[in-house]
Design an enzyme around this catalytic site. Sequence first.
Site, PDB file in Angstrom:
ATOM      1  N   TYR A 204       0.824  -1.096   0.189  1.00 46.04           N
ATOM      2  CA  TYR A 204      -0.173   0.024   0.047  1.00 46.04           C
ATOM      3  C   TYR A 204       0.804   1.158  -0.073  1.00 46.04           C
ATOM      4  CZ  TYR A 204      -3.218   3.447   1.789  1.00 46.04           C
ATOM      5  OH  TYR A 204      -4.006   4.615   1.941  1.00 46.04           O
TER       6      TYR A 204
ATOM      7  N   GLU B  66     -11.760   6.536   5.168  1.00 46.77           N
ATOM      8  CA  GLU B  66     -11.138   7.343   6.361  1.00 46.77           C
ATOM      9  C   GLU B  66     -12.192   7.583   7.329  1.00 46.77           C
ATOM     10  OE1 GLU B  66      -8.025   8.104   6.865  1.00 46.77           O
ATOM     11  OE2 GLU B  66      -7.183   7.468   5.123  1.00 46.77           O
TER      12      GLU B  66
ATOM     13  N   TRP C  61      -5.976   1.770  10.632  1.00 46.77           N
ATOM     14  CA  TRP C  61      -6.013   1.909   8.892  1.00 46.77           C
ATOM     15  C   TRP C  61      -5.996   0.413   8.779  1.00 46.77           C
ATOM     16  CZ3 TRP C  61      -8.047   3.243   4.983  1.00 46.77           C
ATOM     17  CH2 TRP C  61      -7.784   2.929   3.890  1.00 46.77           C
TER      18      TRP C  61
END
Length: 202
Positions: A26, A48, A56
Amino acid sequence: MTATFIAPDGDPRCAWSGSAPDFLDYHDTEWGFPVADDRRLFEKVSLEGFQSGLSWRTILAKRQNFRAAFRGFDFAEVASFTERDVERLLQDAGIVRHRGKIEAVINNAGRAVDLVEQEGSIAAYVWRFEDPEPERVPEWRATSPASVAMSRDLKKRGWRFVGPTTAYAFMQAMGLVNDHETGCVVREQVAAARASFTPPGG
């Protein structure tokens, strides 16, 4: 805290990218590279929002499930979701089952449709908030004047779960600011991508 770590290929990366197995790819292929695709932008601001109060890593692990649940983040389609869809999503163990966050995504989808009608695209709108100091790596700041301005404006437009911290995380990920550490090998790649990127509507 060490700003970078040495990845398996021998090159330094931002330290956070070594904290979970799925973070490195990522970090190397997505985080910080400029994005102009409206669906990807809507997806990211939605995820988000879901991350608020969570990690996350949790959201990234469930990203494919979120995409399936929210029709690939086609905001025109998500805007038509009803209470029945909310109840369906609340039963979906593959995503974060939080009524307020689910309802926020559906609400924001409608606001995204409005935004495209008013501004031409989501991309044209968000890139107005590109960080004016893109090459200065902060001391892991959680907000910026630009993210505060974006958050304030989105809220005026009726968006939810778009506080300044959420807006800044979105800006970091979508390339509106280059927050890769100075020693990170990907920082210069992102800088080059930003330099060759023409902001929509710019």
